[in-house]
Motif scaffolding. Structure first.
Motif, PDB file in Angstrom:
ATOM      1  N   MET B 226       0.830  -1.212   0.000  1.00  0.00           N
ATOM      2  CA  MET B 226       0.000   0.000   0.000  1.00  0.00           C
ATOM      3  C   MET B 226       0.865   1.263   0.000  1.00  0.00           C
ATOM      4  O   MET B 226       0.576   2.223  -0.713  1.00  0.00           O
ATOM      5  CB  MET B 226      -0.922   0.006   1.220  1.00  0.00           C
ATOM      6  CG  MET B 226      -2.039  -1.020   1.163  1.00  0.00           C
ATOM      7  SD  MET B 226      -3.227  -0.730  -0.162  1.00  0.00           S
ATOM      8  CE  MET B 226      -4.076   0.723   0.476  1.00  0.00           C
ATOM      9  N   ALA B 227       1.930   1.237   0.796  1.00  0.00           N
ATOM     10  CA  ALA B 227       2.832   2.388   0.827  1.00  0.00           C
ATOM     11  C   ALA B 227       3.555   2.538  -0.507  1.00  0.00           C
ATOM     12  O   ALA B 227       3.759   3.656  -0.999  1.00  0.00           O
ATOM     13  CB  ALA B 227       3.831   2.235   1.969  1.00  0.00           C
ATOM     14  N   ALA B 228       3.928   1.413  -1.104  1.00  0.00           N
ATOM     15  CA  ALA B 228       4.618   1.444  -2.398  1.00  0.00           C
ATOM     16  C   ALA B 228       3.724   2.043  -3.483  1.00  0.00           C
ATOM     17  O   ALA B 228       4.167   2.846  -4.312  1.00  0.00           O
ATOM     18  CB  ALA B 228       5.063   0.032  -2.785  1.00  0.00           C
ATOM     19  N   LEU B 229       2.455   1.667  -3.462  1.00  0.00           N
ATOM     20  CA  LEU B 229       1.509   2.203  -4.446  1.00  0.00           C
ATOM     21  C   LEU B 229       1.304   3.691  -4.220  1.00  0.00           C
ATOM     22  O   LEU B 229       1.273   4.491  -5.169  1.00  0.00           O
ATOM     23  CB  LEU B 229       0.156   1.486  -4.329  1.00  0.00           C
ATOM     24  CG  LEU B 229       0.146  -0.019  -4.618  1.00  0.00           C
ATOM     25  CD1 LEU B 229      -1.229  -0.599  -4.319  1.00  0.00           C
ATOM     26  CD2 LEU B 229       0.553  -0.301  -6.060  1.00  0.00           C
ATOM     27  N   GLU B 230       1.172   4.056  -2.959  1.00  0.00           N
ATOM     28  CA  GLU B 230       0.916   5.456  -2.609  1.00  0.00           C
ATOM     29  C   GLU B 230       2.069   6.353  -3.061  1.00  0.00           C
ATOM     30  O   GLU B 230       1.851   7.428  -3.618  1.00  0.00           O
ATOM     31  CB  GLU B 230       0.714   5.567  -1.096  1.00  0.00           C
ATOM     32  CG  GLU B 230       0.529   6.975  -0.549  1.00  0.00           C
ATOM     33  CD  GLU B 230      -0.785   7.614  -0.962  1.00  0.00           C
ATOM     34  OE1 GLU B 230      -1.711   6.874  -1.309  1.00  0.00           O
ATOM     35  OE2 GLU B 230      -0.858   8.863  -0.958  1.00  0.00           O
ATOM     36  N   VAL B 231       3.306   5.886  -2.872  1.00  0.00           N
ATOM     37  CA  VAL B 231       4.444   6.728  -3.258  1.00  0.00           C
ATOM     38  C   VAL B 231       4.646   6.710  -4.768  1.00  0.00           C
ATOM     39  O   VAL B 231       5.187   7.674  -5.325  1.00  0.00           O
ATOM     40  CB  VAL B 231       5.727   6.313  -2.490  1.00  0.00           C
ATOM     41  CG1 VAL B 231       6.329   5.041  -3.005  1.00  0.00           C
ATOM     42  CG2 VAL B 231       6.774   7.439  -2.498  1.00  0.00           C
ATOM     43  N   GLY B 232       4.202   5.649  -5.433  1.00  0.00           N
ATOM     44  CA  GLY B 232       4.265   5.639  -6.896  1.00  0.00           C
ATOM     45  C   GLY B 232       5.168   4.580  -7.521  1.00  0.00           C
ATOM     46  O   GLY B 232       5.526   4.679  -8.695  1.00  0.00           O
ATOM     47  N   LEU B 233       5.546   3.564  -6.770  1.00  0.00           N
ATOM     48  CA  LEU B 233       6.267   2.440  -7.380  1.00  0.00           C
ATOM     49  C   LEU B 233       5.283   1.650  -8.244  1.00  0.00           C
ATOM     50  O   LEU B 233       4.086   1.597  -7.948  1.00  0.00           O
ATOM     51  CB  LEU B 233       6.903   1.552  -6.305  1.00  0.00           C
ATOM     52  CG  LEU B 233       8.016   2.237  -5.496  1.00  0.00           C
ATOM     53  CD1 LEU B 233       8.453   1.376  -4.312  1.00  0.00           C
ATOM     54  CD2 LEU B 233       9.226   2.567  -6.386  1.00  0.00           C
ATOM     55  N   THR B 234       5.787   1.020  -9.307  1.00  0.00           N
ATOM     56  CA  THR B 234       4.870   0.411 -10.270  1.00  0.00           C
ATOM     57  C   THR B 234       5.144  -1.069 -10.541  1.00  0.00           C
ATOM     58  O   THR B 234       4.399  -1.697 -11.287  1.00  0.00           O
ATOM     59  CB  THR B 234       4.912   1.170 -11.613  1.00  0.00           C
ATOM     60  OG1 THR B 234       6.278   1.265 -12.036  1.00  0.00           O
ATOM     61  CG2 THR B 234       4.317   2.564 -11.475  1.00  0.00           C
ATOM     62  N   THR B 235       6.226  -1.595  -9.973  1.00  0.00           N
ATOM     63  CA  THR B 235       6.505  -3.024 -10.144  1.00  0.00           C
ATOM     64  C   THR B 235       6.651  -3.664  -8.770  1.00  0.00           C
ATOM     65  O   THR B 235       7.409  -3.182  -7.927  1.00  0.00           O
ATOM     66  CB  THR B 235       7.803  -3.260 -10.946  1.00  0.00           C
ATOM     67  OG1 THR B 235       7.669  -2.666 -12.240  1.00  0.00           O
ATOM     68  CG2 THR B 235       8.076  -4.755 -11.107  1.00  0.00           C
ATOM     69  N   ILE B 236       5.900  -4.719  -8.533  1.00  0.00           N
ATOM     70  CA  ILE B 236       5.919  -5.398  -7.241  1.00  0.00           C
ATOM     71  C   ILE B 236       6.282  -6.859  -7.447  1.00  0.00           C
ATOM     72  O   ILE B 236       5.624  -7.569  -8.210  1.00  0.00           O
ATOM     73  CB  ILE B 236       4.533  -5.332  -6.561  1.00  0.00           C
ATOM     74  CG1 ILE B 236       3.893  -3.950  -6.733  1.00  0.00           C
ATOM     75  CG2 ILE B 236       4.607  -5.822  -5.121  1.00  0.00           C
ATOM     76  CD1 ILE B 236       3.923  -3.041  -5.592  1.00  0.00           C
ATOM     77  N   ASP B 237       7.326  -7.291  -6.775  1.00  0.00           N
ATOM     78  CA  ASP B 237       7.685  -8.711  -6.801  1.00  0.00           C
ATOM     79  C   ASP B 237       6.738  -9.485  -5.889  1.00  0.00           C
ATOM     80  O   ASP B 237       6.380  -9.016  -4.800  1.00  0.00           O
ATOM     81  CB  ASP B 237       9.105  -8.926  -6.253  1.00  0.00           C
ATOM     82  CG  ASP B 237      10.191  -8.457  -7.214  1.00  0.00           C
ATOM     83  OD1 ASP B 237       9.853  -7.912  -8.286  1.00  0.00           O
ATOM     84  OD2 ASP B 237      11.379  -8.642  -6.871  1.00  0.00           O
ATOM     85  N   SER B 238       6.386 -10.673  -6.306  1.00  0.00           N
ATOM     86  CA  SER B 238       5.662 -11.568  -5.403  1.00  0.00           C
ATOM     87  C   SER B 238       5.871 -12.993  -5.859  1.00  0.00           C
ATOM     88  O   SER B 238       6.365 -13.237  -6.960  1.00  0.00           O
ATOM     89  CB  SER B 238       4.177 -11.223  -5.351  1.00  0.00           C
ATOM     90  OG  SER B 238       3.576 -11.512  -6.599  1.00  0.00           O
ATOM     91  N   SER B 239       5.482 -13.922  -5.005  1.00  0.00           N
ATOM     92  CA  SER B 239       5.732 -15.333  -5.276  1.00  0.00           C
ATOM     93  C   SER B 239       4.429 -16.106  -5.179  1.00  0.00           C
ATOM     94  O   SER B 239       3.684 -15.963  -4.200  1.00  0.00           O
ATOM     95  CB  SER B 239       6.738 -15.858  -4.250  1.00  0.00           C
ATOM     96  OG  SER B 239       6.947 -17.243  -4.411  1.00  0.00           O
ATOM     97  N   MET B 240       4.137 -16.871  -6.208  1.00  0.00           N
ATOM     98  CA  MET B 240       2.917 -17.684  -6.170  1.00  0.00           C
ATOM     99  C   MET B 240       2.916 -18.552  -4.914  1.00  0.00           C
ATOM    100  O   MET B 240       3.937 -19.157  -4.564  1.00  0.00           O
ATOM    101  CB  MET B 240       2.842 -18.555  -7.421  1.00  0.00           C
ATOM    102  CG  MET B 240       1.676 -19.521  -7.392  1.00  0.00           C
ATOM    103  SD  MET B 240       1.149 -20.035  -9.039  1.00  0.00           S
ATOM    104  CE  MET B 240      -0.086 -18.762  -9.390  1.00  0.00           C
ATOM    105  N   ALA B 241       1.786 -18.573  -4.241  1.00  0.00           N
ATOM    106  CA  ALA B 241       1.603 -19.382  -3.029  1.00  0.00           C
ATOM    107  C   ALA B 241       2.538 -18.952  -1.903  1.00  0.00           C
ATOM    108  O   ALA B 241       2.655 -19.643  -0.894  1.00  0.00           O
ATOM    109  CB  ALA B 241       1.756 -20.864  -3.310  1.00  0.00           C
ATOM    110  N   GLY B 242       3.187 -17.790  -2.079  1.00  0.00           N
ATOM    111  CA  GLY B 242       4.050 -17.264  -1.019  1.00  0.00           C
ATOM    112  C   GLY B 242       5.255 -18.137  -0.712  1.00  0.00           C
ATOM    113  O   GLY B 242       5.845 -18.009   0.366  1.00  0.00           O
ATOM    114  N   ILE B 243       5.624 -18.993  -1.665  1.00  0.00           N
ATOM    115  CA  ILE B 243       6.763 -19.865  -1.380  1.00  0.00           C
ATOM    116  C   ILE B 243       8.048 -19.044  -1.333  1.00  0.00           C
ATOM    117  O   ILE B 243       8.174 -17.995  -1.946  1.00  0.00           O
ATOM    118  CB  ILE B 243       6.898 -21.032  -2.395  1.00  0.00           C
ATOM    119  CG1 ILE B 243       7.023 -20.517  -3.828  1.00  0.00           C
ATOM    120  CG2 ILE B 243       5.724 -21.986  -2.254  1.00  0.00           C
ATOM    121  CD1 ILE B 243       7.346 -21.629  -4.845  1.00  0.00           C
TER     122      ILE B 243
END
Lengths: 316, 316
Positions: B226-243
């Motif tokens: 949420m903070a990243a979106l608010e400040v204006g970052l546009t690419t978010i890393d994530s991992s399927m199933a949180g592995i």
């Protein structure tokens, strides 16, 4: 009723919303120890139980005794849930500081949860207002209307925001002092938090909505807290160890986790008034008081606070 | 390299950061099916592996083959991690579109993770830049410096923001096209996300930092998003199933969960380009390809999207 030395008030709902979906009954003495430990950790408000018939929720049959006990703890706001007028009588007699009556904005859910229509619930609200007004002014509890399923319903699906706002207005008109928005089903998104809060504020006034009750059903709990903070809500419900949820909404479970919420808020420089080590002691009491197969949640308790982390609330 | 029809780019790191901490080796054929399924679900970027010696991480020994395979998928950005120059040679030879070299802002962690000081890492960066510059301009991969342990270190504790900014400047000077900030240890708070992003932007330019890599170690992953979106970052890393997570940082584990991130973003009206049903199919491939005792996470997959929920990305 946020104290002067804290920025965001956490309302601990574990003893009510947490325990209500846990079958093995926690001993009243253990509940008292837990409530005391939570208060000693600095928790400003605790929802200690619900005045529902014992045959429906035997876990909460000791609510009156817990209210009486918790009232003896200095500076603690003792909150309870009441499903109806009869419950409110019990709450008033016991001396609760805050009484919340939930009204499901989804009427389908309302009928399933408390077997009452909106009109019937609003009648209950009016009667409860009258009851409260028989008390001397300085002994009257705060009377909140909880807008359940405000973010959507597992039975009805989408719940229009206009309907939430309309019910908020009717609750205030019928005699509630304030309303709270509740994501009973874990459908909520940050945009809904923002939009709904602003909509209700415009309808009933900013002082009449300060709190939000979020669930983590889809992992969005703390993201929704971020939206709540951004828009300006100041009271956040959460449950120690994330226990509980609503047992009457199929698929919905999981309150947001008090321990992780404390880390979030304190990490943002927002004082909660909480002593973290004492909060962990309260968690240990909960762990020791429930059977080992009742799962406790919480990332921060498992990982510990980050090395070098400083709480915004002075730790004594 | 965000496509025009999406608002926020998710970079799926499951095949690299997810699998690297899972002992049982996923068959290369299964990884290919998984990567294809992720791409078919609309994932714009996938980190398919890491060019580390097979003896250190046997799980990722097939990275070159996966890069070659993933390159054949239209419109997919094929990203890889490289620990050093030798790894970059492998990545360049295989034809990766994006190469990330992690540099731990905590030098203690750097020595433990890749056995190199900052000065040695910056030497590697310069050599990699030279290597990349031998390629024709339109065949050069994007070269990113990953600011690991930017939010704090399990060994050093607090990592001063000034140090993060200084390392970001040095990485750009040494030849990186861009930098990314990485909460390797799950210490991060929303305020840090905002402050660090602004600090780095002021030092190296806004176009040189667009992405963030967050962990959910203390349950703060989506709050930090949420903070990243608010400040204006546009690419978010994530991992399927949180592995996954970082196996070299004691106590740190848990990438943010792609499925829950997709619900968060789409629920905010931010298009990710993802087809949710196909994302669930990719998850099923992962489930079928790993031993049953490897735990998969994800609240939204368990609960399902809310009844009546509409994705911002048109579902075809």
């Amino acid at each position: 009723m946020k104290a002067a030395n804290i920025d965001i008030e956490i309302s601990e709902v574990g003893p009510r919303d947490g325990l209500q979906s846990i079958k093995p009954i926690m001993a009243t003495a253990d509940k008292k120890r837990w409530i005391s430990a939570l208060a000693e950790a600095g928790m400003p408000e605790i929802e200690v139980g619900s005045f529902v018939p014992a045959k429906i929720l035997p876990q909460l049959a000791d609510t009156a005794e817990l209210v009486a006990y918790a009232r003896s703890i200095p500076d603690l706001t003792v909150a309870v849930l009441v499903p109806n007028y009869r419950g409110a009588e019990g709450a008033v007699t016991a001396g609760a500081h805050k009484i919340t009556i939930p009204l499901s904005v989804s009427e389908t859910h309302s009928l399933k949860n408390v077997r009452r229509t909106h009109a019937q619930m609003l009648d209950e609200v009016r009667k409860i207002r009258e009851l409260i007004n028989t008390l001397p002014v300085d002994e009257r509890p705060v009377f909140e209307g909880g807008l359940s399923t405000a973010f959507g319903c597992t039975l009805e699906g989408n719940v229009p925001e206009s309907k939430v706002i309309s019910i908020a207005e009717q609750l205030i008109e019928a005699g509630c002092d304030e309303v709270g928005i509740s994501d009973t089903t874990g459908f909520g998104t940050p945009n809904q938090v923002t939009s709904m809060t602003k909509g209700i504020w415009a309808a009933v006034g900013k002082d009449k909505l300060t709190g939000i009750h979020l669930h983590n059903t889809r992992g969005q709990g703390l993201a929704n807290v971020m939206a709540a903070l951004e828009v300006g809500l100041t009271t956040i419900d959460s449950s120690m160890a994330g226990i509980g949820g609503c047992p009457f909404a199929p698929g919905a479970s999981g309150n947001i986790i008090t321990e992780d919420l404390v880390f979030l808020l304190e990490g943002m420089g927002l004082k909660t008034g909480i002593q973290f080590e004492r909060l962990m002691q309260a968690r240990q009491i909960l762990r020791d008081s429930l059977p080992a197969d009742v799962e406790l949640y919480g990332f921060t308790p498992d990982a510990g606070l980050p090395k070098g982390f400083t709480m915004a609330t002075p730790q004594v």
